[in-house]
Each structure stands twice: as structure tokens, then as C-alpha cells.
Design a protein around this motif. Structure first.
Motif, PDB file in Angstrom:
ATOM      1  N   ARG A  51       0.828  -1.201   0.000  1.00 18.67           N
ATOM      2  CA  ARG A  51       0.000   0.000   0.000  1.00 18.67           C
ATOM      3  C   ARG A  51       0.867   1.256   0.000  1.00 18.67           C
ATOM      4  O   ARG A  51       2.001   1.229   0.456  1.00 18.67           O
ATOM      5  N   ARG A  93      -2.794   5.191   9.739  1.00 19.52           N
ATOM      6  CA  ARG A  93      -3.407   4.728   8.502  1.00 19.52           C
ATOM      7  C   ARG A  93      -4.701   5.487   8.250  1.00 19.52           C
ATOM      8  O   ARG A  93      -5.649   5.408   9.022  1.00 19.52           O
ATOM      9  N   ASP A  95      -6.597   4.878   5.771  1.00 22.64           N
ATOM     10  CA  ASP A  95      -7.537   3.905   5.230  1.00 22.64           C
ATOM     11  C   ASP A  95      -7.874   2.838   6.267  1.00 22.64           C
ATOM     12  O   ASP A  95      -8.169   1.686   5.919  1.00 22.64           O
ATOM     13  N   LEU A  99      -9.039  -0.973   5.448  1.00 22.44           N
ATOM     14  CA  LEU A  99      -7.973  -1.953   5.614  1.00 22.44           C
ATOM     15  C   LEU A  99      -8.306  -2.955   6.715  1.00 22.44           C
ATOM     16  O   LEU A  99      -8.034  -4.156   6.576  1.00 22.44           O
TER      17      LEU A  99
END
Length: 218
Positions: A51, A93, A95, A99
Motif C-alpha cells: 500500500r 493509517r 484507510d 484496511l
């Protein structure tokens, strides 16, 4: 900054690079051993490295997941999505929610289909690397680049995996004049069936990550 070296000079150079006896994952605290927990950790580390973002932060995120006790597929599959998301958010993170869901789906499917053991995937694939790649890509969040990163590590264990190098390692190899393919690196490492290649590829990936070209050339 490709350098001009004789074949013997290149071999001495790669022996020095790989002399630490540790691949990329091992340098970040993930032991490369052929047991279910280790293999699952290598897989989710590969997903995180795939990622966008700093690979160091990806490794730290994988460590944070493991520190929560989610070192195996079965344990991660029993965790709550919000708890996983909170851990991912604490690692920066953006996301995190998406995730967390993907990692939960991954853990659940590995647990259901392979009883949490990727060695069973290997067996179902009849120890054929092409079939292993296809089976891995049927798992959530796994694509060809994730498989490349995973194979980079497990080629030291799974002898059917062909010489494997990820994009960073090949970039470093090209810039250092060591070749343009995993096969080139395997020839320099001295064996297609040796953990030495995994150590070399990991070292090259770190050279590129840390932009250590001038230091290495010196």
C-alpha cells in the motif's frame, strides 16, 4: 549510478551485501520460518508494504497488529473490526476502516479455507509456484505485487518459488550494476535454492529504501 565491475567483483560485492544473513522482513522483526503464524504475518506485512506510504511505517503497523496478539489468522479472524481499525488509526493509517475490513476478510478466509495455515495452500497448489500465486491472489487484498513481496521472503523456505525480487530490490540492482532480473541476482548469489538470495534481495530493497547508493558505492 551503475558501476562497472567484473563478475568476481560483483560476487564479492553481493556477498558483502547479504553477509548479515537477514532478509527484509527479518530486519524489521519478522522471522521467516515455515510455521502458520510466521507465514501469515509475512502475508499481512506484504499487504501493508504494497500500500502507498513509507515502508518503515508499514512494518511498524504490522508489528502493532502482531503486538495486539493477532499473530495468526485464527486470532485475527476473532478480533473485532473496530479494534483492528483503532490499531491501524493509531499507526497513522488513513484507510484504517477499509484496511481493517480487508485484513479481517483475509484472516477469516485463510482460517476457513486453509485452517489458518498457508502451508496447506502450498500443498493444495501441489508445490507449484504458478498455482501458489493464483491461490494467493484469490485471497482478499492480495495482488501480484503482494505475492512478489511475499515470495521475496518465503523463497528461502519454499524451494519451488523461482528467484524472486520486488521492485525496490530490482531498482537497486540496476543502479548498482548487478543486473536487471531476479535470475541475474540468483546467479550472483550462487544458488537458485538458497536463502542467500532472499538475504541479498532484502538488502537491496533496504539500500533503495534508505537511498544508501553513495554509501554503498564508497
Amino acid at each position: 549510478m551503475a558501476t562497472t565491475m567484473s563478475w568476481e567483483d560483483k560476487k564479492r560485492f553481493v556477498r558483502r551485501l547479504a553477509g548479515g544473513g537477514r532478509g527484509f522482513a527479518d530486519r524489521y522483526g519478522f522471522r521467516v520460518t515455515n510455521n502458520p503464524a510466521s507465514l501469515f504475518q509475512l502475508l499481512y506485512l506484504s499487504i501493508l508494504l504494497r500500500r502507498p506510504g513509507d515502508p518503515r511505517r508499514a512494518a511498524q503497523t504490522a508489528q502493532a497488529l502482531r503486538d495486539q496478539g493477532w499473530e495468526s489468522a485464527a486470532r485475527m479472524s476473532r478480533s473485532a473490526q473496530e479494534t483492528r481499525a483503532a490499531t491501524l488509526r493509531s499507526c497513522g493509517r488513513r484507510d484504517a476502516d477499509e484496511l481493517a475490513g480487508r485484513l479481517g476478510d483475509l484472516a477469516a478466509l485463510v482460517t476457513e479455507r486453509y485452517r489458518g495455515d498457508l502451508r496447506r495452500l502450498r500443498g493444495v497448489a501441489k508445490y507449484d509456484a504458478v498455482r501458489e500465486r493464483a491461490a494467493l491472489k484469490r485471497l482478499p487484498a492480495v495482488d501480484d505485487e503482494v505475492v512478489d513481496l511475499f515470495f521475496r521472503e518465503v523463497q528461502a523456505l519454499w524451494r519451488e518459488v523461482p528467484p524472486s525480487a520486488d521492485r525496490r530490490a530490482l531498482t537497486a540492482a540496476r543502479r548498482l550494476g548487478l543486473g536487471r532480473s531476479a535470475d541475474d541476482l540468483a546467479a550472483l548469489a550462487g544458488s537458485r535454492e538458497s536463502e542467500k538470495l532472499a538475504w541479498l534481495v532484502g538488502a537491496l530493497a533496504i539500500v533503495d529504501l534508505d537511498d544508501r547508493y553513495q554509501q554503498i558505492a564508497a
